[in-house]
Scaffold this active site. Structure first.
Site, PDB file in Angstrom:
ATOM      1  N   HIS A 130      -7.405  -5.353  -1.182  1.00 40.66           N
ATOM      2  CA  HIS A 130      -6.215  -4.565  -0.836  1.00 40.66           C
ATOM      3  C   HIS A 130      -5.382  -5.236   0.256  1.00 40.66           C
ATOM      4  CE1 HIS A 130      -3.911  -0.822  -0.701  1.00 40.66           C
ATOM      5  NE2 HIS A 130      -3.992  -0.845   0.614  1.00 40.66           N
ATOM      6  N   ASP A 178       4.744  24.054  -0.871  1.00 43.90           N
ATOM      7  CA  ASP A 178       6.132  23.789  -1.246  1.00 43.90           C
ATOM      8  C   ASP A 178       6.586  22.375  -0.862  1.00 43.90           C
ATOM      9  OD1 ASP A 178       5.980  24.418   1.436  1.00 43.90           O
ATOM     10  OD2 ASP A 178       7.905  25.464   1.503  1.00 43.90           O
ATOM     11  N   SER A 188       0.834  -1.194   0.000  1.00 42.81           N
ATOM     12  CA  SER A 188       0.000   0.000   0.000  1.00 42.81           C
ATOM     13  C   SER A 188       0.879   1.259   0.000  1.00 42.81           C
ATOM     14  CB  SER A 188      -0.953  -0.031   1.198  1.00 42.81           C
ATOM     15  OG  SER A 188      -1.907   0.988   1.118  1.00 42.81           O
TER      16      SER A 188
END
Length: 514
Positions: free
Chosen positions: A489, A436, A213
């Site tokens: 998953h 940023d 994951s």
């Protein structure tokens, strides 16, 4: 089962497909590199990660690594390692703030002194610690047949200077916490891994990594900026979107579609829960304050109830766990005339299912994992608002529609309703507006990748969208994909030995292309 035509429609030339199984597909992706301009920040990222390895061997003292004695759990031998690393690798190692990184070395009994190759495991998250083995089982047992496994607690988790709901209260201001948390993304997790590799692997040789994951996201960052430290890479449910800017809007737009389908499947399995959930939503909405108090001090609201989809809609046995929680949602009426109320059992089960009290880093940093030089601006919240009618719990209850649960998404109101997150509301807002963020991926490096890579791709993955996975995979030269709907998953947890063995077979030649 996905058809061959469906797969081909999602892929662009010049990809080469080879199908080797009726239940799963193996694909070799070998794209033609595309000319891209290097950004100076990507060059800086590579330089900083190179410094991590250099610091571990030259700029820092031997006291930066402390190894413990061997100890045992059934069928396994374990040894703890603590490393003192820079908080910020771009600063002088001798003067910058330090944090502690914990890693657990694991081998099969009797193999403590054998010259085994190393395999680093990168846990999913962000903000979750590595597994704590209680016995030799699953993928760890399988990997220990041939490897010396290193279970890394990523910075800020487990025993690696953990950032908990209590420890983060030491920060004097939201600004201080934000400036601290910016060092806890995949780029610095890779820095830590390189630091550890140079200390642990003989002659500082390359090692194999396994990323699950979010751990797979970290592995792709590793491939981008420090491929010389890698012998081979295994990915399970973890191939990230790698576009510039913030890809969160794209991720959540497609993920909401998959979440809607998962809700449909759930209610087909347990149709009796449609009315139960509607009753709960109505009860919460009519309660004073719009919800009921949680044992921890938070509040359970209709939109908070929908968060159960995060842990219950996308993993094996999740549907069952959600159903069994809901069947005990109400207290019995013992005294005639007593008011109907939600049970303490359900309220505690609800809080245990979310993990925000033990792993708040997940909520704080989740959207930032998609950011490179741009802010997320509460992406999931904005994308949900575009189609709020579909996911509006109270509207669904009033109209007699099934109430939809949400998925792996963090919303700003969670920092008001979840007790453990309340102190970090201002920091969460600052992180959501932060622009940023340094780069996490280098597409040019991935186009020219030489490291063997094999990935398990779960076709119906609710957390990592299949179409976006295929777009990224087309940019990683030489990657081999095992596409399957046998697992969700949580495949590495549910069928770890099989998944690990399959991926290793793809790289070793035991599972040929043709």
């Amino acid at each position: 089962m996905c058809s061959i035509h469906a797969l081909q429609s999602l892929m662009k030339p010049p990809l080469l497909l080879r199908f080797i199984s009726s239940t799963a597909h193996s694909i070799l992706l070998n794209p033609i590199p595309k000319p891209l301009c290097f950004h100076s920040s990507r060059r800086l990222a590579r330089a900083v990660i190179a410094m991590a390895g250099a610091n571990s061997s030259a700029g820092c003292s031997s006291s930066d690594h402390v190894a413990g004695a061997w100890y045992s759990v059934p069928d396994l031998r374990l040894r703890d390692h603590y490393f003192t690393v820079p908080l910020d690798y771009s600063l002088d190692c001798s003067t910058c703030p330090k944090i502690s990184i914990f890693a657990r070395e694991v081998v099969s009994v009797g193999k403590e002194e054998q010259p085994l190759p190393f395999l680093l495991y990168l846990q999913g998250g962000p903000g979750f610690e590595s597994p704590r083995p209680t016995e030799g089982s699953g993928w760890i047992s399988k990997a220990c047949e041939e490897y010396r496994v290193v279970l890394l607690d990523q910075r800020g988790t487990g025993l690696s200077t953990p950032l908990t709901a209590s420890s983060m209260m030491q920060m004097k201001s939201p600004e201080d916490l934000t400036n601290y948390l910016k060092h806890f993304r995949a780029d610095n997790i890779v820095n830590d891994a390189e630091f550890i590799r140079v200390h642990l692997v003989p002659d500082a040789g390359p090692w194999t990594i396994l990323g699950q994951s979010f751990g797979g996201f970290c592995a792709v960052t590793y491939l981008s900026f420090a491929p010389k430290g890698l012998k081979q890479v295994l990915l399970t449910g973890g191939i990230p979107p790698i576009g510039s800017g913030c890809t969160a809007d794209t991720v959540y737009s497609v993920c909401f579609e998959q979440i809607f389908r998962q809700n449909e499947k759930y209610y087909k399995r347990f149709p009796q829960d449609i009315e139960i959930v509607r009753e709960v939503v109505t009860h919460l909405a009519e309660h004073e304050g719009g919800g009921v108090p949680l044992p921890s001090g938070g509040i359970l609201t209709p939109r908070g109830l929908q968060l159960l989809g995060l842990s219950c809609l996308g993993s094996s046995t999740g549907f069952e766990r959600l159903h069994y929680m809901l069947e005990r949602v109400w207290d019995p009426i013992i005294i005639p005339g007593a008011q109907k109320q939600i049970s303490y059992y359900f309220l505690t089960a609800y809080e245990r299912s979310l993990d925000f009290d033990t792993n708040p880093l997940f909520a704080l940093l989740h959207e930032s994992i998609y950011c490179q030089g741009a802010s997320s601006r509460w992406s999931a919240h904005r994308i949900r608002a575009k189609d709020e009618g579909k996911f509006d719990a109270m509207k669904a209850a009033k109209e007699g529609r099934p109430v939809l649960f949400t998925g792996e998404m963090i919303f700003p109101w969670m920092f008001e309703e979840i007790h453990a997150l309340r102190p970090f509301k201002d920091a969460a807002n600052l992180l959501a507006e932060k622009e940023d963020w340094p780069p996490l991926y280098d597409i040019d490096s991935l186009n020219n990748n030489k490291v063997p890579v094999a990935a398990a791709v779960y076709y119906e993955d609710m957390y990592v969208n299949f179409k976006l996975v295929m777009e990224t995979a087309s940019q990683i030269a030489g990657i081999r994909l095992w596409i399957t709907n046998e697992f969700m998953h949580s495949g590495l947890r549910d069928g770890g030995s099989q998944v690990f063995d399959h991926l290793m077979g793809m790289l070793s030649g035991k599972k040929p292309l043709f």
